[in-house]
Scaffold this motif. Structure first.
Motif, PDB file in Angstrom:
ATOM      1  N   ARG A  62       0.647  -1.259   0.055  1.00 13.76           N
ATOM      2  CA  ARG A  62      -0.002  -0.131   0.023  1.00 13.76           C
ATOM      3  C   ARG A  62       0.542   1.203  -0.075  1.00 13.76           C
ATOM      4  N   ILE A  63       2.047   1.299   0.887  1.00 14.25           N
ATOM      5  CA  ILE A  63       2.848   2.273   0.810  1.00 14.25           C
ATOM      6  C   ILE A  63       3.573   2.534  -0.652  1.00 14.25           C
ATOM      7  N   ALA A  64       3.938   1.537  -1.247  1.00 14.58           N
ATOM      8  CA  ALA A  64       4.566   1.613  -2.629  1.00 14.58           C
ATOM      9  C   ALA A  64       3.504   2.303  -3.562  1.00 14.58           C
ATOM     10  N   ALA A  67       3.085   5.926  -2.901  1.00 10.98           N
ATOM     11  CA  ALA A  67       4.123   6.564  -3.459  1.00 10.98           C
ATOM     12  C   ALA A  67       4.313   6.571  -4.946  1.00 10.98           C
ATOM     13  N   ILE A  68       3.846   5.472  -5.631  1.00  9.84           N
ATOM     14  CA  ILE A  68       3.886   5.547  -7.181  1.00  9.84           C
ATOM     15  C   ILE A  68       2.605   6.545  -7.423  1.00  9.84           C
ATOM     16  N   ALA A  69       1.630   6.608  -7.004  1.00  9.10           N
ATOM     17  CA  ALA A  69       0.447   7.497  -7.266  1.00  9.10           C
ATOM     18  C   ALA A  69       0.839   8.823  -6.961  1.00  9.10           C
ATOM     19  N   LEU A 108       4.915   9.863   3.903  1.00  7.40           N
ATOM     20  CA  LEU A 108       5.950   8.879   3.554  1.00  7.40           C
ATOM     21  C   LEU A 108       6.258   8.539   2.119  1.00  7.40           C
ATOM     22  N   GLY A 109       4.986   8.464   1.473  1.00  5.98           N
ATOM     23  CA  GLY A 109       5.019   8.522  -0.172  1.00  5.98           C
ATOM     24  C   GLY A 109       5.836   9.447  -0.456  1.00  5.98           C
ATOM     25  N   ARG A 110       5.593  10.706  -0.142  1.00  9.16           N
ATOM     26  CA  ARG A 110       6.022  11.920  -0.900  1.00  9.16           C
ATOM     27  C   ARG A 110       7.718  11.897  -0.299  1.00  9.16           C
ATOM     28  N   TRP A 111       7.893  11.614   0.790  1.00  8.48           N
ATOM     29  CA  TRP A 111       9.331  11.501   1.127  1.00  8.48           C
ATOM     30  C   TRP A 111      10.075  10.763   0.540  1.00  8.48           C
ATOM     31  N   LEU A 112       9.619   9.347   0.042  1.00  6.55           N
ATOM     32  CA  LEU A 112      10.044   8.412  -0.645  1.00  6.55           C
ATOM     33  C   LEU A 112      10.500   8.765  -2.248  1.00  6.55           C
TER      34      LEU A 112
END
Length: 172
Positions: A62-64, A67-69, A108-112
């Motif tokens: 879900r985190i991946a 982050a992709i979205a 977290l997605g933005r940071w990644l």
């Protein structure tokens, strides 16, 4: 040394006195502390690996996907407030996240994505990690997230990102 022992004894006595006078509040506080300690490693849902890129530590698909979205909507320009809100709604509905989880995943997605030096580098790297996590089974869930975010027309960079994702996830 005797001063340290005296200070620790005073603190211990104060805690004992508080627990003795407020047992219900003390039990609730102890339960809250235990829950926080238990959930702390899962809060970010990835493990820290020495000398590895942060994307390689993702354990939750879900985190991946989040982050992709986020990288997908930032490929051409900064996303609008409507796109950010739509992403938040999609996280809550398609990935079945709570309000807090969705907010944490967005941060977290933005940071990644920033750790990958931007959205164009983040999409393929996160796609490869997603394939490692779930063997490419998330393609349908990913499409359910990306298509509403893309709107009517895909830009050239978004079409390229879709191709990169298909290649990374080994989808035909």
């Amino acid at each position: 040394m005797p001063i340290v022992i005296l200070v620790l004894t005073a603190i211990g006595g104060a805690i004992w006195w508080w627990v003795r006078n407020n047992p219900r509040e003390a039990l609730n506080t102890a339960h809250d502390v235990a829950t926080t300690l238990k959930n702390a490693p899962r809060k970010l849902a990835f493990r820290s690996v020495a000398n590895a890129h942060p994307v390689e530590g993702i354990d939750d698909e879900r985190i991946a996907i989040c982050a992709i979205a986020q990288a997908f909507i930032e490929l051409d320009d900064l996303p609008t407030a409507e796109q950010r809100q739509q992403l938040h709604v999609l996280l809550r509905t398609k990935l079945r996240c709570s309000e807090e989880e969705a907010q944490e995943m967005e941060v977290l997605g933005r940071w990644l994505m920033t750790q990958c030096n931007g959205p164009s580098d983040a999409v393929p790297r996160l796609g490869r990690r997603l394939r490692k996590i779930d063997s490419g089974r998330s393609w349908d869930r990913l499409q359910e997230m990306l298509m509403p975010l893309a709107g009517d027309q895909l830009s050239r960079s978004q079409v390229g990102a879709i191709e990169d994702l298909k290649l990374a996830l080994k989808v035909s």
